[in-house]
Design an enzyme around this catalytic site. Sequence first.
Site, PDB file in Angstrom:
ATOM      1  N   HIS A 182       2.641  -9.337  11.105  1.00  0.00           N
ATOM      2  CA  HIS A 182       2.379  -8.132  10.320  1.00  0.00           C
ATOM      3  C   HIS A 182       1.312  -7.254  11.006  1.00  0.00           C
ATOM      4  CE1 HIS A 182       1.596  -6.133   6.252  1.00  0.00           C
ATOM      5  NE2 HIS A 182       0.458  -5.878   6.867  1.00  0.00           N
ATOM      6  N   GLU A 183       0.209  -7.870  11.415  1.00  0.00           N
ATOM      7  CA  GLU A 183      -0.876  -7.093  12.024  1.00  0.00           C
ATOM      8  C   GLU A 183      -0.462  -6.496  13.360  1.00  0.00           C
ATOM      9  OE1 GLU A 183      -3.155  -6.322  10.139  1.00  0.00           O
ATOM     10  OE2 GLU A 183      -2.970  -7.906   8.644  1.00  0.00           O
TER      11      GLU A 183
ATOM     12  N   HIS B 254       1.282  -3.349  12.747  1.00  0.00           N
ATOM     13  CA  HIS B 254       0.347  -2.208  12.630  1.00  0.00           C
ATOM     14  C   HIS B 254      -0.163  -1.768  14.007  1.00  0.00           C
ATOM     15  CE1 HIS B 254       0.100  -2.207   8.306  1.00  0.00           C
ATOM     16  NE2 HIS B 254      -0.590  -3.325   8.197  1.00  0.00           N
TER      17      HIS B 254
HETATM   18  N1  ARG Z   1      -3.400  -7.781   3.960  1.00  0.00           N
HETATM   19  C1  ARG Z   1      -3.139  -7.723   5.360  1.00  0.00           C
HETATM   20  C2  ARG Z   1      -2.799  -6.293   5.835  1.00  0.00           C
HETATM   21  O1  ARG Z   1      -2.501  -5.411   5.069  1.00  0.00           O
HETATM   22  C3  ARG Z   1      -2.124  -8.763   5.824  1.00  0.00           C
HETATM   23  C4  ARG Z   1      -1.003  -9.174   4.951  1.00  0.00           C
HETATM   24  C5  ARG Z   1      -0.214 -10.302   5.615  1.00  0.00           C
HETATM   25  N2  ARG Z   1       0.776 -10.922   4.766  1.00  0.00           N
HETATM   26  C6  ARG Z   1       1.295 -12.152   4.960  1.00  0.00           C
HETATM   27  N3  ARG Z   1       2.259 -12.607   4.201  1.00  0.00           N
HETATM   28  N4  ARG Z   1       0.879 -12.934   5.901  1.00  0.00           N
HETATM   29  O2  ARG Z   1      -2.814  -5.959   7.014  1.00  0.00           O
HETATM   30 ZN    ZN Z   2      -0.923  -4.454   6.553  1.00  0.00          ZN
END
Ligand code: ARG
Ligand code: ZN
Length: 237
Positions: A149-150, A153
Amino acid sequence: NLGVISIPVVVTVVYSNSQENISQAQIDSQIAVMNADFRKNNSDASNTPSEFASLVADTEVQFTLAGVRRFSSSTTQWGTNDAVKGQYPPVSPATTLNIWVCNIGGGILGYAQFPGGPAATDGVVVGPNYFGNTGYVSAPFNKGRTVTHEVGHYLNLRHIWGDGRCNQDDYVADTPSSDGPNYGCPSYPTTNCRSTDMTMNYMDYTNDSCMYMFSEGQKSRLRTVFASSGPRAAMAP
Ligand code: ARG
Ligand code: ZN
Ligand code: CA
């Protein structure tokens, strides 16, 4: 078409206790998850409902572990203000993905800098217990998907709901608009904004075991950062 892009990764482990000083096996497991997820080699990609099956993308981005640095620190919670990056500056950020593994605190799993920001703070920060899929990991975020996920971004992807309500865009056409984040493991179909949410997308907020795809539209958006005029052109072959 740039073909397959291979990104070297430097992992900086900053620990205040022995548990946070994660094993090499845990680090290797995270690199393996990133490669599976970004190349559509994750076995759970086949869980994608037929409505979205044709949209599941091999982004043709892969990762190699270029180095591991380990630092002991008395700091137990680093927050999200990039203090850890100031203390331990990134290695060659123009050509290397830097990942700092340290306890952020406040229940934050990880955070990333979008492309085009300052080089000194470029990269991803993630908690040791949300990194990789073996060792010191915490369910339901124990499958390495926080880094997937990161890094999404880091490669310019927005949250699937566009950080707004139904009319807010993630600038990707094939991800249906949504009202807000989904959590846990939503049942299919979850409908918002008169369309089915792509809750299984890595850029939603669902549990690690319930997110398993990038879309073709996300692939195209993230690959533009590697174009000759793009912010990560130095990483292209
Ligand atoms: N809260 C973090 C973000 O918005 C990461 C979310 C990751 N989710 C997961 N299921 N690992 O960047
Ligand atoms: Zn995120
Ligand atoms: Ca969209």
